[in-house]
Design a protein around this motif. Structure first.
Motif, short mmCIF file in Angstrom:
data_model
loop_
_atom_site.label_atom_id
_atom_site.label_comp_id
_atom_site.label_asym_id
_atom_site.label_seq_id
_atom_site.Cartn_x
_atom_site.Cartn_y
_atom_site.Cartn_z
N ALA A 1 -11.13 8.68 4.30
CA ALA A 1 -10.35 7.47 4.57
C ALA A 1 -10.75 6.34 3.62
O ALA A 1 -9.90 5.59 3.14
CB ALA A 1 -10.55 7.04 6.02
N GLN A 2 -12.06 6.24 3.34
CA GLN A 2 -12.51 5.20 2.41
C GLN A 2 -11.98 5.46 1.01
O GLN A 2 -11.56 4.53 0.31
CB GLN A 2 -14.04 5.13 2.41
CG GLN A 2 -14.61 4.49 3.65
CD GLN A 2 -16.12 4.53 3.68
OE1 GLN A 2 -16.75 5.33 2.99
NE2 GLN A 2 -16.72 3.68 4.51
N LEU A 3 -11.99 6.74 0.59
CA LEU A 3 -11.43 7.07 -0.72
C LEU A 3 -9.95 6.76 -0.78
O LEU A 3 -9.45 6.20 -1.76
CB LEU A 3 -11.69 8.54 -1.05
CG LEU A 3 -13.13 8.93 -1.35
CD1 LEU A 3 -13.25 10.45 -1.48
CD2 LEU A 3 -13.60 8.26 -2.62
N GLU A 4 -9.26 7.11 0.28
CA GLU A 4 -7.82 6.83 0.34
C GLU A 4 -7.56 5.33 0.33
O GLU A 4 -6.65 4.85 -0.35
CB GLU A 4 -7.24 7.47 1.60
CG GLU A 4 -5.75 7.41 1.67
CD GLU A 4 -5.19 8.13 2.89
OE1 GLU A 4 -4.02 7.88 3.22
OE2 GLU A 4 -5.93 8.92 3.50
N LYS B 1 -5.80 0.57 -2.49
CA LYS B 1 -6.08 -0.78 -3.01
C LYS B 1 -5.82 -0.85 -4.50
O LYS B 1 -5.23 -1.82 -4.99
CB LYS B 1 -7.53 -1.17 -2.71
CG LYS B 1 -7.76 -1.63 -1.30
CD LYS B 1 -9.20 -2.10 -1.12
CE LYS B 1 -9.45 -2.58 0.29
NZ LYS B 1 -10.85 -3.01 0.48
N SER B 2 -6.27 0.18 -5.24
CA SER B 2 -6.05 0.17 -6.68
C SER B 2 -4.55 0.23 -7.00
O SER B 2 -4.08 -0.45 -7.91
CB SER B 2 -6.80 1.32 -7.36
OG SER B 2 -6.27 2.56 -6.94
N LYS B 3 -3.82 1.04 -6.23
CA LYS B 3 -2.37 1.10 -6.44
C LYS B 3 -1.72 -0.23 -6.15
O LYS B 3 -0.82 -0.67 -6.88
CB LYS B 3 -1.75 2.19 -5.56
CG LYS B 3 -2.02 3.59 -6.04
CD LYS B 3 -1.39 4.62 -5.13
CE LYS B 3 -1.68 6.03 -5.59
NZ LYS B 3 -1.11 7.04 -4.67
N LEU B 4 -2.16 -0.90 -5.08
CA LEU B 4 -1.62 -2.22 -4.76
C LEU B 4 -1.91 -3.23 -5.86
O LEU B 4 -1.05 -4.05 -6.21
CB LEU B 4 -2.18 -2.72 -3.43
CG LEU B 4 -1.53 -2.16 -2.17
CD1 LEU B 4 -2.29 -2.62 -0.94
CD2 LEU B 4 -0.09 -2.61 -2.08
N GLU B 5 -3.13 -3.19 -6.39
CA GLU B 5 -3.47 -4.10 -7.47
C GLU B 5 -2.60 -3.84 -8.70
O GLU B 5 -2.12 -4.79 -9.34
CB GLU B 5 -4.95 -3.97 -7.82
CG GLU B 5 -5.88 -4.55 -6.78
CD GLU B 5 -7.34 -4.31 -7.10
OE1 GLU B 5 -7.64 -3.69 -8.16
OE2 GLU B 5 -8.20 -4.72 -6.29
N LYS B 6 -2.39 -2.56 -9.03
CA LYS B 6 -1.54 -2.21 -10.17
C LYS B 6 -0.13 -2.72 -9.94
O LYS B 6 0.50 -3.28 -10.84
CB LYS B 6 -1.53 -0.71 -10.40
CG LYS B 6 -2.79 -0.17 -11.02
CD LYS B 6 -2.71 1.33 -11.21
CE LYS B 6 -3.99 1.90 -11.77
NZ LYS B 6 -3.94 3.38 -11.90
N MET B 7 0.37 -2.50 -8.71
CA MET B 7 1.73 -2.95 -8.41
C MET B 7 1.82 -4.48 -8.48
O MET B 7 2.82 -5.02 -8.95
CB MET B 7 2.16 -2.44 -7.04
CG MET B 7 2.41 -0.94 -7.01
SD MET B 7 2.87 -0.34 -5.38
CE MET B 7 4.50 -1.03 -5.23
N ALA B 8 0.78 -5.15 -7.99
CA ALA B 8 0.78 -6.61 -8.04
C ALA B 8 0.79 -7.09 -9.49
O ALA B 8 1.51 -8.04 -9.84
CB ALA B 8 -0.42 -7.16 -7.29
N GLN B 9 -0.01 -6.42 -10.34
CA GLN B 9 -0.02 -6.79 -11.76
C GLN B 9 1.34 -6.54 -12.40
O GLN B 9 1.84 -7.37 -13.16
CB GLN B 9 -1.10 -6.00 -12.51
CG GLN B 9 -2.50 -6.49 -12.27
CD GLN B 9 -3.54 -5.65 -13.01
OE1 GLN B 9 -3.26 -4.53 -13.42
NE2 GLN B 9 -4.73 -6.19 -13.15
N GLN B 10 1.92 -5.37 -12.07
CA GLN B 10 3.23 -5.07 -12.63
C GLN B 10 4.26 -6.07 -12.16
O GLN B 10 5.11 -6.53 -12.93
CB GLN B 10 3.65 -3.64 -12.23
CG GLN B 10 2.89 -2.56 -12.95
CD GLN B 10 3.27 -1.17 -12.45
OE1 GLN B 10 4.00 -1.03 -11.47
NE2 GLN B 10 2.77 -0.15 -13.12
N LYS B 11 4.17 -6.43 -10.88
CA LYS B 11 5.12 -7.40 -10.34
C LYS B 11 4.94 -8.75 -11.03
O LYS B 11 5.92 -9.42 -11.36
CB LYS B 11 4.92 -7.53 -8.84
CG LYS B 11 5.94 -8.40 -8.17
CD LYS B 11 5.76 -8.42 -6.67
CE LYS B 11 6.80 -9.29 -6.00
NZ LYS B 11 6.63 -9.35 -4.56
N GLN B 12 3.66 -9.11 -11.23
CA GLN B 12 3.39 -10.38 -11.89
C GLN B 12 3.92 -10.35 -13.32
O GLN B 12 4.51 -11.32 -13.80
CB GLN B 12 1.89 -10.66 -11.87
CG GLN B 12 1.51 -12.08 -12.14
CD GLN B 12 0.02 -12.29 -11.93
OE1 GLN B 12 -0.77 -11.37 -12.05
NE2 GLN B 12 -0.35 -13.51 -11.62
#
Length: 186
Positions: free
Chosen positions: A107-110, A115-126
């Motif tokens: 669960a921690q790995l997931e 979180k990393s996917k969310l950060e990438k998406m946030a960067q892409q969105k930005q």
């Protein structure tokens, strides 16, 4: 001796303040008293009533010892069963804990992956919003330029229509002048 031991054992079980170590060996005076009683019983073998009581005592002792042996075996079985149950419970708890630990790690790995996917998406969105904002700025500039060109073309159209109307008027005047001159020349 075994009956004394069980009594003292029960006594130590009931008393919480004493340590759990086995009771100490009987004092030397207790040993001598016991020895004297046994020697009196053995020496009284010529008297038939004393031998009968001795036989009764011996059989009672044998029965007592057999009963204590049965109780000891039962308690040892119960202790073994309870030890086995505790061991099984402990092992099952350990396996359950291991399973839960692995699930927690998964669960921690997931969670870290998400979180990393969310950060990438946030960067892409930005980046997209910054790209969009720059695109919007460019579109606004182009729109303003097009609007200016349209207003200039409208002005030119007005000028052209005025020129056409002036040209048409001049043509009409020229035709009228030509007629007047042709009439005068006749």
């Amino acid at each position: 001796m075994s009956s004394l031991y069980t009594r003292s054992k029960d006594f130590t079980r009931n008393r919480k303040s004493q340590s759990d170590s086995p009771p100490a060996s009987p004092s030397p005076t207790a040993k001598t008293l016991r020895h004297e009683r046994l020697s009196r019983l053995e020496s009284g073998g010529s008297n038939p009533t004393s031998s009968d009581s001795y036989g009764d005592r011996a059989s009672a002792r044998a029965r007592r010892e057999a009963r204590e042996a049965r109780l000891a075996s039962l308690t040892s079985r119960v202790e073994e069963d309870s030890n086995r149950d505790y061991k099984k419970l402990y092992e099952s708890a350990l396996t359950e804990n291991q399973k839960l630990k692995t699930k927690l790690q998964e669960a921690q790995l997931e969670l870290a992956d998400i979180k990393s996917k969310l950060e990438k998406m946030a960067q892409q969105k930005q980046e997209k919003t910054s790209d969009r904002s720059s695109m919007l700025e460019m579109e606004k500039r182009e729109r303003r330029a097009l609007e200016r060109k349209m207003s200039e073309m409208e002005e030119e159209m007005k000028v052209l229509t005025e020129l056409k109307s002036d040209n048409q008027r001049l043509k009409d005047e020229n035709g009228a002048l030509i007629r007047v001159i042709s009439k005068l020349s006749k």
